[in-house]
Design a protein around this motif. Structure first.
Motif, mmCIF file in Angstrom:
data_model
loop_
_atom_site.group_PDB
_atom_site.id
_atom_site.type_symbol
_atom_site.label_atom_id
_atom_site.label_comp_id
_atom_site.label_asym_id
_atom_site.label_seq_id
_atom_site.Cartn_x
_atom_site.Cartn_y
_atom_site.Cartn_z
ATOM 1 N N PRO A 208 -27.477 -17.255 -19.829
ATOM 2 C CA PRO A 208 -28.812 -17.829 -19.632
ATOM 3 C C PRO A 208 -29.250 -18.708 -20.806
ATOM 4 O O PRO A 208 -28.954 -18.414 -21.963
ATOM 5 N N GLU A 209 -29.974 -19.757 -20.485
ATOM 6 C CA GLU A 209 -30.437 -20.736 -21.477
ATOM 7 C C GLU A 209 -31.198 -20.085 -22.629
ATOM 8 O O GLU A 209 -31.075 -20.511 -23.784
ATOM 9 N N LYS A 210 -31.972 -19.012 -22.366
ATOM 10 C CA LYS A 210 -32.818 -18.419 -23.399
ATOM 11 C C LYS A 210 -32.023 -17.820 -24.559
ATOM 12 O O LYS A 210 -32.567 -17.548 -25.625
ATOM 13 N N TYR A 211 -30.707 -17.607 -24.345
ATOM 14 C CA TYR A 211 -29.894 -17.003 -25.400
ATOM 15 C C TYR A 211 -29.118 -18.028 -26.225
ATOM 16 O O TYR A 211 -28.319 -17.642 -27.073
ATOM 17 N N ILE A 212 -29.344 -19.315 -26.010
ATOM 18 C CA ILE A 212 -28.491 -20.315 -26.644
ATOM 19 C C ILE A 212 -28.597 -20.282 -28.169
ATOM 20 O O ILE A 212 -27.658 -20.656 -28.870
ATOM 21 N N ASN A 213 -29.715 -19.837 -28.710
ATOM 22 C CA ASN A 213 -29.851 -19.747 -30.170
ATOM 23 C C ASN A 213 -29.551 -18.353 -30.706
ATOM 24 O O ASN A 213 -29.682 -18.111 -31.907
ATOM 25 N N LYS A 214 -29.152 -17.437 -29.814
ATOM 26 C CA LYS A 214 -28.845 -16.077 -30.239
ATOM 27 C C LYS A 214 -27.358 -15.760 -30.185
ATOM 28 O O LYS A 214 -26.871 -14.918 -30.941
ATOM 29 N N VAL A 215 -26.656 -16.411 -29.269
ATOM 30 C CA VAL A 215 -25.217 -16.157 -29.148
ATOM 31 C C VAL A 215 -24.469 -17.033 -30.144
ATOM 32 O O VAL A 215 -24.710 -18.236 -30.232
ATOM 33 N N GLU A 216 -23.552 -16.413 -30.887
ATOM 34 C CA GLU A 216 -22.782 -17.135 -31.901
ATOM 35 C C GLU A 216 -21.305 -16.798 -31.773
ATOM 36 O O GLU A 216 -20.936 -15.749 -31.242
#
Length: 352
Positions: A208-216
């Motif tokens: 999901p788009e909302k996790y793009i800054n959380k997944v690394e």
């Protein structure tokens, strides 16, 4: 008339006194509700993303014959029998051999090997004589050229002869093995074996788009499959796309999964948990004990035989548990069974 009123007043008084006595008795005989409790201890919880997908092999290949010849399936040294489906092969191991006497004779490998030895001996002798002044530079150079040509010719013949063997390009498992009768002549370009390497698997997911800054990259991943309920495999986030799909509002990621015991097979559908963060030494409780009402979220704890309703604030949560950031503390006795019928200040009896 006065006597009648006196009787009425007396009866009302007696009824009132009886009601008070009954109310007092009811209060004194309030039934204690049986509950089970759990003493709260510091624990941990992880913030995760659940996703699903199909795992695929990291390496796969279909091998074909480079030359024509009579087909022979090689022997598996592990079993002492010809290779078959499901057998593991080492990198460089011969799986299929081809034979063609005419082709082999035309290569003249033995003659080229002998010529190489003679050429190298001649060059060594000429070099020794040159150092003593017995031959010219031109004669030494000619001997060196002859040795180099002989070496190249022999190497080329070995390469051509090697084309009569089909070797595994990597360590893997035989997944397809078309049947050919031993000794049957097959042409070049014939598919004879397919291999897969899946000691490490890969999996493409849409997040999901909302996790793009959380997944690394390199975040840990847990992988489960319904056929392996007791086993959880480990992996990492290997690749991430920076672009978001305008149609699905998701972005792509690739997971790398360790599968040394080969428990998962390519093509299996699995569930994966990407671990975004972890909090240690926090209060964690089961989700299903939380009561929702107009004032928010609450739970029941027990103090001195009485249930107390506590308003709580939630933090990280997973499928079954949730972090409590306020409202509870270590060693509180949380009601985990029997809370459904409780009210604040209800009397309770703790059972196992």
């Amino acid at each position: 008339m006065k006597i009648t009123n006196f009787y009425i007043i007396s009866i009302v008084a007696l009824l009132g006194l009886s009601a008070c006595n009954n109310q007092s008795a009811d209060s004194e005989t309030e039934v204690a509700i049986p509950v089970s409790v759990e003493d709260l201890k510091p624990s941990f919880i992880e913030q995760t993303i659940n996703t699903t997908g199909t795992v695929t092999a990291t390496q796969e290949a279909t091998l074909t014959t480079e030359m024509g010849g009579r087909y022979y399936l090689a022997t598996n040294p592990r079993t002492g029998k010809p290779f078959r489906l499901g057998d593991q092969v080492a990198k460089g191991q011969v799986i299929v051999k081809l034979e063609d006497e005419e082709y082999t004779n035309n290569l003249g490998l033995e003659a080229k090997e002998l010529n190489l030895k003679i050429s190298e001996q001649t060059y060594t002798k000429q070099k020794s004589l040159f150092d003593k002044g017995g031959v010219t530079q031109s004669e030494l150079s000619n001997a060196e050229v002859s040795a180099v040509n002989a070496r190249d010719s022999y190497a080329l013949a070995k390469i051509q002869l090697e084309k009569m063997k089909v070797r595994a390009p990597f360590k893997g498992v035989i997944t397809e093995l078309p049947h050919f009768t031993a000794g049957t002549k097959v042409p070049s370009g014939t598919e004879v074996v397919s291999l897969m390497s899946y000691e490490q698997l890969q999996m493409e997911v849409n997040l999901p788009e909302k996790y793009i800054n959380k997944v690394e990259q390199n975040q840990n991943v847990r992988v489960m499959n319904y056929t392996l309920p007791e086993d959880t495999l480990q992996g990492v986030v290997r690749e991430l796309s920076p672009a978001i799909s305008t149609e699905t509002r998701t972005f792509k990621g690739k997971l790398s999964i360790e599968n040394e015991a080969l428990k998962l097979r390519p093509g299996m559908f699995v569930q994966a948990e990407i671990i975004l963060d972890r909090r240690d030494s926090v209060i964690v409780i089961p989700k299903d004990v939380i009561v929702s009402n107009q004032r928010g979220k609450s739970v029941f704890i027990v103090q001195k035989g009485t249930a107390e309703q506590k308003q709580v604030t939630l933090g990280y949560e997973d499928q079954d548990k949730v972090e409590i950031t306020s409202g509870l503390k270590t060693n509180d006795r949380l009601v985990v069974k029997g809370f459904e019928t409780l009210r604040d200040r209800s009397k309770v009896k703790i059972i196992k």
